[in-house]
Write a protein that holds these residues in place. Structure first.
Motif, mmCIF file in Angstrom:
data_model
loop_
_atom_site.group_PDB
_atom_site.id
_atom_site.type_symbol
_atom_site.label_atom_id
_atom_site.label_comp_id
_atom_site.label_asym_id
_atom_site.label_seq_id
_atom_site.Cartn_x
_atom_site.Cartn_y
_atom_site.Cartn_z
ATOM 1 N N UNK A 28 0.819 -1.209 0.000
ATOM 2 C CA UNK A 28 0.000 0.000 0.000
ATOM 3 C C UNK A 28 0.853 1.260 0.000
ATOM 4 N N UNK A 29 2.052 1.186 0.556
ATOM 5 C CA UNK A 29 2.958 2.338 0.543
ATOM 6 C C UNK A 29 3.405 2.636 -0.889
ATOM 7 N N UNK A 30 3.623 1.590 -1.659
ATOM 8 C CA UNK A 30 3.999 1.774 -3.057
ATOM 9 C C UNK A 30 2.880 2.414 -3.853
ATOM 10 N N UNK A 31 1.655 1.940 -3.634
ATOM 11 C CA UNK A 31 0.519 2.503 -4.359
ATOM 12 C C UNK A 31 0.266 3.951 -3.935
ATOM 13 N N UNK A 32 0.466 4.245 -2.646
ATOM 14 C CA UNK A 32 0.321 5.621 -2.177
ATOM 15 C C UNK A 32 1.381 6.514 -2.816
ATOM 16 N N UNK A 33 2.582 5.984 -2.964
ATOM 17 C CA UNK A 33 3.666 6.745 -3.589
ATOM 18 C C UNK A 33 3.337 7.075 -5.035
ATOM 19 N N UNK A 34 2.815 6.089 -5.763
ATOM 20 C CA UNK A 34 2.415 6.320 -7.155
ATOM 21 C C UNK A 34 1.360 7.415 -7.229
ATOM 22 N N UNK A 35 0.363 7.337 -6.353
ATOM 23 C CA UNK A 35 -0.708 8.333 -6.355
ATOM 24 C C UNK A 35 -0.163 9.736 -6.105
ATOM 25 N N UNK A 36 0.702 9.873 -5.102
ATOM 26 C CA UNK A 36 1.262 11.176 -4.768
ATOM 27 C C UNK A 36 2.107 11.737 -5.911
ATOM 28 N N UNK A 37 2.886 10.886 -6.538
ATOM 29 C CA UNK A 37 3.736 11.331 -7.644
ATOM 30 C C UNK A 37 2.906 11.735 -8.853
ATOM 31 N N UNK A 38 1.875 10.973 -9.147
ATOM 32 C CA UNK A 38 1.003 11.323 -10.264
ATOM 33 C C UNK A 38 0.260 12.626 -9.997
ATOM 34 N N UNK A 39 -0.221 12.801 -8.772
ATOM 35 C CA UNK A 39 -0.895 14.051 -8.411
ATOM 36 C C UNK A 39 0.037 15.245 -8.575
ATOM 37 N N UNK A 40 1.327 15.002 -8.356
ATOM 38 C CA UNK A 40 2.315 16.077 -8.459
ATOM 39 C C UNK A 40 2.677 16.385 -9.912
ATOM 40 N N UNK A 41 2.154 15.578 -10.838
ATOM 41 C CA UNK A 41 2.408 15.824 -12.247
ATOM 42 C C UNK A 41 3.485 14.973 -12.869
ATOM 43 N N UNK A 42 3.810 13.870 -12.238
ATOM 44 C CA UNK A 42 4.864 12.990 -12.747
ATOM 45 C C UNK A 42 4.290 11.821 -13.538
#
Length: 261
Positions: A28-42
């Motif tokens: 779940x930490x990995x999926x949260x990381x993906x979400x945060x990075x995508x939200x940031x525009x990555x």
């Protein structure tokens, strides 16, 4: 975990170094990381070929195997604009220690240096590189934050998670005493010197409890699992989570330990 992309060519291409512990114990930490990075525009990629950063071998003095691992990691990630890990410990290994493994090697020294320069810990990357100030998350809870040794001392990660947490609607930060003191994990240290490790983590969880917070957060899963284990053995109901899960608004999964109040 599979690759995820947002598609825009102008977006920075980020390779997520998921880490062994996240992959095996807390996806779940990995999926949260993906979400945060995508939200940031990555544009986010999770290379299937990735493996351990090599830190256990490195800390045990095995430079030959560490170098083999490092070569594999560099080859898997060097195509990306940035390499981001939800762990100060692993990010520090990539950023601070990889160049030294190849010192004097004409074929690898400059390559390793270029690679290390684009490696970042997740929260500092969001805050310092992508300039994120609000992740849009909300959580009705009081939290206390543990500063993991590698992230704090080698990468300067301290204010960044607190600033982002302060923007989470409903969150109250309650600082614990000695938040910047080691939790006693230290990778193989807790196995080699279990009595010393236990004494250190006992002091740490005492300070966690005294903070009065509902939830313990940190940026390194190894530290979190160590503290969670001690809290659980003491019968504490303090929830333990990776900070990325809170910042991403992904707290629907059971915590690492604790049931909350």
């Amino acid at each position: 975990m599979t690759s995820a992309t947002t598609g825009a060519a102008a977006q920075p291409r980020v390779g997520l170094f998921a880490t062994c512990l996240v992959d095996l114990f807390r996806p779940s930490v990995g999926f949260a990381s993906v979400k945060l990075l995508q939200q940031a525009g990555c544009e986010v990629h999770v290379p299937v070929a990735q493996t351990c950063c090599g830190q256990p071998a490195y800390n045990s003095g095995d430079r030959a195997d560490t170098r083999e691992i490092a070569e594999q990691v560099i080859e898997a990630f060097e195509e990306f604009d940035f390499v981001v890990a939800p762990s100060g410990s692993c990010a520090s290994m990539l950023k601070k220690h990889y160049p030294g493994l190849f010192a004097g090697d004409a074929a690898w020294e400059e390559r390793a240096k270029r690679f290390s320069e684009k490696c970042h810990e997740l929260i500092s990357f969001l805050s310092d590189v992508m300039m994120v100030r609000d992740t849009g998350a909300g959580l009705d809870a009081s939290v206390t934050y543990h500063d993991s040794c590698s992230g704090l001392r080698e990468l300067g990660v301290q204010e960044q998670p607190r600033k982002l947490l302060a923007g989470v609607d409903g969150v109250e930060i309650k600082e614990m005493k000695d938040s910047d003191v080691c939790c006693g994990f230290g990778g193989t240290f807790c196995v080699k010197y279990s009595d010393i490790s236990n004494a250190i983590v006992t002091k740490k969880v005492t300070n966690i409890g005294a903070s009065g917070a509902d939830m313990l957060l940190a940026g390194d899963l190894g530290c979190l699992m160590n503290m969670a284990g001690k809290l659980k053995r003491q019968g504490s109901d303090i929830e333990v989570r990776h900070v990325a899960e809170v910042l991403a608004g992904m707290t629907d999964q059971p915590p690492i330990a604790g049931s909350g109040k």
